[in-house]
Design an enzyme around this catalytic site. Structure first.
Site, PDB file in Angstrom:
ATOM      1  N   HIS A 124     -20.396   2.033 -55.810  1.00 14.20           N
ATOM      2  CA  HIS A 124     -19.765   1.695 -57.087  1.00 14.20           C
ATOM      3  C   HIS A 124     -20.593   2.365 -58.196  1.00 14.20           C
ATOM      4  CE1 HIS A 124     -18.854  -1.003 -60.521  1.00 14.20           C
ATOM      5  NE2 HIS A 124     -17.730  -1.288 -59.898  1.00 14.20           N
ATOM      6  N   ASP A 201     -26.602  -3.691 -52.699  1.00 11.76           N
ATOM      7  CA  ASP A 201     -25.592  -4.129 -53.666  1.00 11.76           C
ATOM      8  C   ASP A 201     -24.617  -5.027 -52.903  1.00 11.76           C
ATOM      9  OD1 ASP A 201     -23.207  -4.425 -55.026  1.00 11.76           O
ATOM     10  OD2 ASP A 201     -23.010  -2.317 -55.571  1.00 11.76           O
ATOM     11  N   GLN A 204     -19.687  -7.296 -53.272  1.00 11.87           N
ATOM     12  CA  GLN A 204     -18.469  -7.614 -52.509  1.00 11.87           C
ATOM     13  C   GLN A 204     -18.764  -8.455 -51.275  1.00 11.87           C
ATOM     14  OE1 GLN A 204     -15.347  -6.950 -53.369  1.00 11.87           O
ATOM     15  NE2 GLN A 204     -15.829  -5.699 -55.147  1.00 11.87           N
ATOM     16  N   CYS A 365     -13.958   2.255 -59.970  1.00  8.33           N
ATOM     17  CA  CYS A 365     -15.365   2.526 -60.347  1.00  8.33           C
ATOM     18  C   CYS A 365     -16.130   3.145 -59.181  1.00  8.33           C
ATOM     19  CB  CYS A 365     -16.078   1.274 -60.842  1.00  8.33           C
ATOM     20  SG  CYS A 365     -15.336   0.579 -62.299  1.00  8.33           S
TER      21      CYS A 365
HETATM   22  N1  7TS Z   1     -20.945  -3.160 -56.845  1.00  7.40           N
HETATM   23  C1  7TS Z   1     -19.775  -3.269 -56.207  1.00  7.40           C
HETATM   24  C2  7TS Z   1     -19.667  -2.897 -54.771  1.00  7.40           C
HETATM   25  C3  7TS Z   1     -18.669  -3.738 -56.911  1.00  7.40           C
HETATM   26  O1  7TS Z   1     -17.501  -3.856 -56.274  1.00  7.40           O
HETATM   27  C4  7TS Z   1     -18.779  -4.069 -58.274  1.00  7.40           C
HETATM   28  C5  7TS Z   1     -17.603  -4.498 -59.097  1.00  7.40           C
HETATM   29  C6  7TS Z   1     -20.043  -3.967 -58.869  1.00  7.40           C
HETATM   30  C7  7TS Z   1     -21.095  -3.486 -58.125  1.00  7.40           C
HETATM   31  C8  7TS Z   1     -20.279  -4.360 -60.281  1.00  7.40           C
HETATM   32  O2  7TS Z   1     -20.224  -5.734 -60.412  1.00  7.40           O
HETATM   33  P1  7TS Z   1     -20.250  -6.437 -61.838  1.00  7.40           P
HETATM   34  O3  7TS Z   1     -19.965  -7.862 -61.534  1.00  7.40           O
HETATM   35  O4  7TS Z   1     -21.610  -6.229 -62.390  1.00  7.40           O
HETATM   36  O5  7TS Z   1     -19.182  -5.774 -62.654  1.00  7.40           O
HETATM   37  N2  7TS Z   1     -16.355  -4.064 -58.598  1.00  7.40           N
HETATM   38  C9  7TS Z   1     -15.166  -4.110 -59.225  1.00  7.40           C
HETATM   39  C10 7TS Z   1     -13.970  -3.724 -58.616  1.00  7.40           C
HETATM   40  O6  7TS Z   1     -13.875  -3.337 -57.464  1.00  7.40           O
HETATM   41  N3  7TS Z   1     -12.962  -3.849 -59.487  1.00  7.40           N
HETATM   42  O7  7TS Z   1     -13.471  -4.308 -60.632  1.00  7.40           O
HETATM   43  C11 7TS Z   1     -14.822  -4.465 -60.484  1.00  7.40           C
END
Ligand code: 7TS
Length: 407
Positions: A124, A201, A204, A365
Site C-alpha cells: 500500500h 503492515d 488488513q 492506494c
Molecule cells: N496498509 C494496508 C495494507 C492498507 O490496506 C491500508 C488502507 C493502509 C496500510 C493504510 O491504513 P490507514 O488506516 O492508515 O489509512 N487501505 C485502504 C484500502 O484498501 N482502501 O482504503 C484504504
C-alpha cells in the site's frame, strides 16, 4: 468454540439495515473500512456520556477512570497481539502514522547513506512513500521484492535479495489489492539471519486472522482500528521494547515529557514518549470494544467463515464472461479484485451502487500493483464477518445486469 450464528452477528451492525437506492445495502468495502457493531458504537457513546475527561493528568475520579479505561484498552491490545508488555503498544492514528513513526524515528536514528530497506511490489502507498521520503532525506537505498502473476512473493528471491546492507524489511501481512497473505514469519527469520529488522503492515490482517507478534518474531507491527470494527483515527504500533526504548520521540508536546526547562527536556517512559498531546481516548476505548467483539466470535472462526465467502465469491465471479480476477495467491484473505473486459471499473462500481452494492473501484492506494498487472484500476469486493452468500449473489447479479447496459 461452537460455530457462531452469523445472521445474528450481522444484526449487530445497524448500518447494514440501511437502504441504498431503494435496496438493502450490500457492503463489500471492508478493506477500506469495516462497519461498526453496536457494542463499539455504545462504548464510544458511553465514554462521551459518562466517562469523558483527559487522561494522565486529573487527580479527580472522572479523569482517573478515563485513564484506567484508556490504559485498559492498551492492555487489551497487548493481549490481542500477544506482545510481551503494554509498553510495547503505542497508540497512533492508524497504520499510516505507525509507518511514518518508524521511518522518521528509527530510520533517521539508525540508518546511514548506502543502507538498504526492502519492501515488496504489493505494498500500500503508506508502506512505500514514508520510506521514499526517508530515502530522499538520508540517501538510503530502497529495493523492491517483486511479485509473480499470481500476486505472490518468492521466499527464494527474498533470500537472494537480503544482504549485509539490508537494515530493515517492511512487508504487508495481507495485501489490500490482491488479498495475498505473506509468509511474514519465514521472511522475518530470513531478515533476522541477515541482521535486518522487520516491520509488518497488518492493516488488513488483524480483522481476519489471529496475529501473534511473538510468533511472527517481527520487530514492529502496525494496524488500524477502523478496519477491525473499531473507530477511525485510532491505530496501533507494536514495537519490541528494546527498540522503542532506544528510539527518539517522533513528535514533541504534552504527555511525552518527564520534565521541561528551556534548556533541556527529559522524555517520558514508554509508551508515552511516543504519544504527544491528548490521545484519541474514545478511539482506544472503542478499539477495546472491537477486540472484545472479534474475540467473542473467535479469530479462527472468522478466518474459516471468510474463507468460505472467498471461495464462493471466487467461484461465482469466475463464471462471469470476460471477468479476470487479479490476485490468485494460494494463501489469500477475503478480498477479490477483478477487471471485466471492455468495462471501466468506475462505470461498473457506479452501476453496482445503484443496486445498493458498495464496492471500491480504483488503484486501492497500491498503484505499483496496477502497474504490475498492466491495468489502470480494478473493482474490489472485500468482505467482513457480516457478509453472507446472498451478498455475493447480489453482487454477481448486478454485475451481469450492468454488463448488459455497458457492453
Ligand atoms: N496498509 C494496508 C495494507 C492498507 O490496506 C491500508 C488502507 C493502509 C496500510 C493504510 O491504513 P490507514 O488506516 O492508515 O489509512 N487501505 C485502504 C484500502 O484498501 N482502501 O482504503 C484504504
Amino acid at each position: 468454540m461452537s460455530a457462531p450464528d452469523y445472521s445474528q452477528i450481522r444484526q449487530q451492525f445497524p448500518i447494514l439495515q440501511l437502504n441504498e437506492n431503494g435496496q438493502t445495502l450490500v457492503y463489500l468495502d471492508s478493506g477500506a473500512t469495516s462497519q461498526k457493531p453496536q457494542s463499539v458504537i455504545d462504548a464510544v457513546q458511553n465514554y462521551y456520556s459518562a466517562e469523558n475527561a483527559n487522561v494522565h493528568r486529573g487527580v479527580y475520579g472522572l479523569s482517573e477512570r478515563a485513564t484506567e479505561k484508556y490504559e485498559g484498552a492498551r492492555d487489551k491490545v497487548k493481549q490481542f497481539l500477544n506482545a510481551q508488555a503494554s509498553e510495547e503498544i503505542v497508540f497512533v492514528r492508524g497504520t499510516t502514522e505507525a509507518v511514518n513513526l518508524v521511518a522518521q524515528s528509527w530510520g533517521r536514528d539508525n540508518l546511514k547513506p548506502g543502507d538498504e530497506i526492502i519492501i515488496s511490489e504489493m505494498e500500500h502507498h503508506s508502506n512505500i512513500v514514508p520510506w521514499q521520503m526517508l530515502r530522499d532525506q538520508i540517501g538510503i537505498k530502497l529495493s523492491v521484492l517483486p511479485i509473480n502473476d499470481q500476486g505472490e512473493i518468492s521466499l527464494e528471491t527474498f533470500k537472494e535479495m537480503v544482504s549485509e546492507q539490508t537494515k530493515l524489511v517492511s512487508i504487508v501481512h495481507m495485501s489490500n489489492a490482491l488479498g495475498t497473505i505473506n509468509p511474514v514469519k519465514q521472511m522475518t527469520e530470513i531478515a533476522h539471519n541477515a541482521g535486518a529488522i522487520v516491520m509488518v503492515d497488518g492493516a488488513q490482517a488483524t480483522s481476519h486472522m489471529q496475529v501473534d507478534v511473538q510468533e511472527i518474531g517481527c520487530d514492529f507491527y502496525a494496524t488500524s482500528g477502523h478496519k477491525m470494527y473499531g473507530p477511525t483515527g485510532i491505530g496501533v504500533l507494536y514495537g519490541r521494547q528494546e527498540l522503542l526504548q532506544a528510539m527518539p520521540p517522533y513528535q514533541g508536546g504534552g504527555d511525552m515529557i518527564y520534565s521541561v526547562t528551556f534548556e533541556k527536556t527529559e522524555y517520558n517512559v514508554l509508551p508515552y514518549k511516543f504519544e504527544a498531546g491528548t490521545p484519541h481516548i474514545s478511539g482506544a476505548i472503542g478499539l477495546a470494544a472491537a477486540i472484545d467483539f472479534l474475540e467473542s466470535i473467535g479469530l479462527d472462526n472468522i478466518a474459516e467463515r471468510e474463507a468460505e465467502l472467498l471461495q464462493y465469491a471466487t467461484e461465482k465471479l469466475s463464471g462471469i464472461e470476460g471477468l479476470q480476477i487479479i490476485g490468485q495467491a494460494a494463501n489469500k484473505g477475503a478480498v477479490v479484485g477483478f477487471v471485466i473486459e471492455g468495462v471501466h471499473p468506475h462505470d461498473m462500481a457506479t452501476l453496482l451502487d445503484q443496486d445498493g452494492v458498495a464496492v471500491r473501484a480504483g488503484h486501492h492506494c497500491a498503484m505499483p500493483v496496477m502497474q504490475h498487472f498492466k491495468v489502470p484500476a480494478t473493482i474490489r469486493a472485500s468482505f467482513g464477518i457480516y457478509n453472507n452468500l446472498e451478498d455475493i449473489d447480489r453482487l454477481v447479479n448486478s454485475i451481469e445486469e450492468a454488463k448488459m447496459m455497458l457492453l
